[in-house]
Scaffold this motif. Sequence first.
Motif, PDB file in Angstrom:
ATOM      1  N   LEU A 208       0.830  -1.204   0.000  1.00  0.00           N
ATOM      2  CA  LEU A 208       0.000   0.000   0.000  1.00  0.00           C
ATOM      3  C   LEU A 208       0.868   1.259   0.000  1.00  0.00           C
ATOM      4  N   ALA A 209       1.906   1.284   0.823  1.00  0.00           N
ATOM      5  CA  ALA A 209       2.788   2.449   0.879  1.00  0.00           C
ATOM      6  C   ALA A 209       3.463   2.684  -0.474  1.00  0.00           C
TER       7      ALA A 209
ATOM      8  N   ASP B 173       3.560   6.109  -5.541  1.00  0.00           N
ATOM      9  CA  ASP B 173       3.421   6.330  -6.986  1.00  0.00           C
ATOM     10  C   ASP B 173       2.197   7.164  -7.338  1.00  0.00           C
ATOM     11  N   HIS B 174       1.359   7.453  -6.349  1.00  0.00           N
ATOM     12  CA  HIS B 174       0.125   8.205  -6.591  1.00  0.00           C
ATOM     13  C   HIS B 174      -0.038   9.304  -5.536  1.00  0.00           C
TER      14      HIS B 174
END
Length: 106
Positions: free
Chosen positions: A9-10, A15-16
Amino acid sequence: NYRMRMEVLANLLADHPDALVLKYEEMVTDTDAWMNRIAAFLDVPMTDELRAKLAEKGDFSTSGEDTSKHKRQVTPGDHARKLAPDTIAELNRELGPVMERFDYTV
């Protein structure tokens, strides 16, 4: 397994940067600020009517801890009361680096 999921998740969030990351602690301790962040992110005005509708769905009160319920209690940090200090230290050692990526301090 939990650390691996948190790392995935991290990495996705790295990247977003346009994603909104919300914390459970803010949701249950400062629901208004939490809802305001969501509304601002979605560019939706937080009207009194919308706030009232959301408040109906987001009641985080409990009448005490009930282990038979899905919502047992909502107090952030309650693990410190329930877990042994050595267990907390091990969890902090194992999860600390990835939790810091979500602005948690251990």
